[in-house]
Write a protein that holds these residues in place. Sequence first.
Motif, PDB file in Angstrom:
ATOM      1  N   SER A  38     -22.828  84.771 -39.345  1.00  0.00           N
ATOM      2  CA  SER A  38     -23.834  84.309 -38.818  1.00  0.00           C
ATOM      3  C   SER A  38     -24.245  83.248 -40.131  1.00  0.00           C
ATOM      4  N   LYS A  39     -24.751  82.047 -39.681  1.00  0.00           N
ATOM      5  CA  LYS A  39     -25.184  81.123 -40.900  1.00  0.00           C
ATOM      6  C   LYS A  39     -26.616  80.336 -40.461  1.00  0.00           C
ATOM      7  N   SER A  40     -27.509  80.515 -41.176  1.00  0.00           N
ATOM      8  CA  SER A  40     -28.718  79.734 -41.025  1.00  0.00           C
ATOM      9  C   SER A  40     -29.194  78.925 -42.075  1.00  0.00           C
ATOM     10  N   TYR A  41     -29.756  77.683 -41.874  1.00  0.00           N
ATOM     11  CA  TYR A  41     -30.285  76.897 -43.037  1.00  0.00           C
ATOM     12  C   TYR A  41     -31.603  76.803 -42.886  1.00  0.00           C
ATOM     13  N   ARG A  42     -32.469  76.821 -43.926  1.00  0.00           N
ATOM     14  CA  ARG A  42     -34.099  76.690 -44.038  1.00  0.00           C
ATOM     15  C   ARG A  42     -34.275  75.129 -43.825  1.00  0.00           C
ATOM     16  N   THR A  43     -35.301  75.025 -43.271  1.00  0.00           N
ATOM     17  CA  THR A  43     -36.093  73.509 -42.928  1.00  0.00           C
ATOM     18  C   THR A  43     -37.568  73.862 -43.073  1.00  0.00           C
ATOM     19  N   ALA A  44     -37.971  72.432 -43.168  1.00  0.00           N
ATOM     20  CA  ALA A  44     -39.721  72.536 -43.203  1.00  0.00           C
ATOM     21  C   ALA A  44     -40.273  73.329 -41.903  1.00  0.00           C
ATOM     22  N   GLU A  45     -39.485  73.044 -40.921  1.00  0.00           N
ATOM     23  CA  GLU A  45     -40.138  73.651 -39.672  1.00  0.00           C
ATOM     24  C   GLU A  45     -39.699  75.298 -39.463  1.00  0.00           C
ATOM     25  N   GLY A  46     -38.758  75.691 -40.445  1.00  0.00           N
ATOM     26  CA  GLY A  46     -38.279  77.066 -40.297  1.00  0.00           C
ATOM     27  C   GLY A  46     -36.847  77.225 -40.369  1.00  0.00           C
ATOM     28  N   GLY A  89     -14.869  78.969 -48.509  1.00  0.00           N
ATOM     29  CA  GLY A  89     -15.673  79.391 -49.719  1.00  0.00           C
ATOM     30  C   GLY A  89     -16.573  78.337 -50.115  1.00  0.00           C
ATOM     31  N   LEU A  90     -16.751  77.198 -49.350  1.00  0.00           N
ATOM     32  CA  LEU A  90     -17.893  76.198 -50.106  1.00  0.00           C
ATOM     33  C   LEU A  90     -19.188  76.790 -49.734  1.00  0.00           C
ATOM     34  N   ASP A  91     -19.511  77.557 -48.912  1.00  0.00           N
ATOM     35  CA  ASP A  91     -20.761  78.063 -48.720  1.00  0.00           C
ATOM     36  C   ASP A  91     -20.806  79.598 -48.299  1.00  0.00           C
ATOM     37  N   ARG A  92     -21.686  80.311 -48.114  1.00  0.00           N
ATOM     38  CA  ARG A  92     -21.937  81.539 -47.993  1.00  0.00           C
ATOM     39  C   ARG A  92     -22.665  81.908 -46.748  1.00  0.00           C
ATOM     40  N   ALA A  93     -21.740  82.867 -45.973  1.00  0.00           N
ATOM     41  CA  ALA A  93     -22.481  83.462 -44.658  1.00  0.00           C
ATOM     42  C   ALA A  93     -23.630  84.304 -44.993  1.00  0.00           C
ATOM     43  N   ASP A  94     -24.637  84.280 -43.969  1.00  0.00           N
ATOM     44  CA  ASP A  94     -25.549  85.168 -44.144  1.00  0.00           C
ATOM     45  C   ASP A  94     -25.411  86.543 -43.774  1.00  0.00           C
TER      46      ASP A  94
END
Length: 219
Positions: free
Chosen positions: A9-17, A54-59
Amino acid sequence: MLLTLSNVSKSYRTAEGPIAVLRGIDLSVDAAQSVALTGESGSGKSTLLHLAGGLDRADTGSIIVNGEDITALDEAGRAGYRRKTVGLVFQQFNLIPSLSVADNIAFHAKLADRYDADWARELTDTLGLSTLLNRYPEQLSGGQQQRVAIARTLAARPALVLADEPTGNLDETTSEVVLDLMISLSRSAGSALLLVTHSSRMASKLDRQVVLRGGKIVA
């Protein structure tokens, strides 16, 4: 299995959450197998590729490549993984302007200490680059630059090739030719190929098709 994603799973933080991009992905790819990753824009295809590269990390979850869980690696470990194990091909060719075609092709293989002149020659012959080796990227057409990018990736014989819309900037005829060569040469190198595409016609050329929708695999 060469590549196995388990409950990734992967999420990104935004101003709206936080926005969930991938939700519990399970996917396996065999050695020398080609898999098309399809789905609408925003479905998580590129994010999945970036995690596998390997360019980003999974949650959450694990990503096993050649028996190694790359989610457990630190930044230096992921850099080593990208150098030794995985090859990346994108719409942007990312060639080094100051290097000739021959030197661009050899660059990553030499970094990985796996340069093989005979294999490089086979790649350049098959991709129609043999007469262009002394040219520089700015002297090439888009299709020629993409062939150089593919040759550079495959020269190191990576265990896993990740391609994000690699023919997206090319015309239809050139796209077909370049993709066919990429699939064939990946098999010759013994590399697994995971390729993102919006084209059902292109996807049908690969061994398997996987469909993402809303961050989940639906087919």
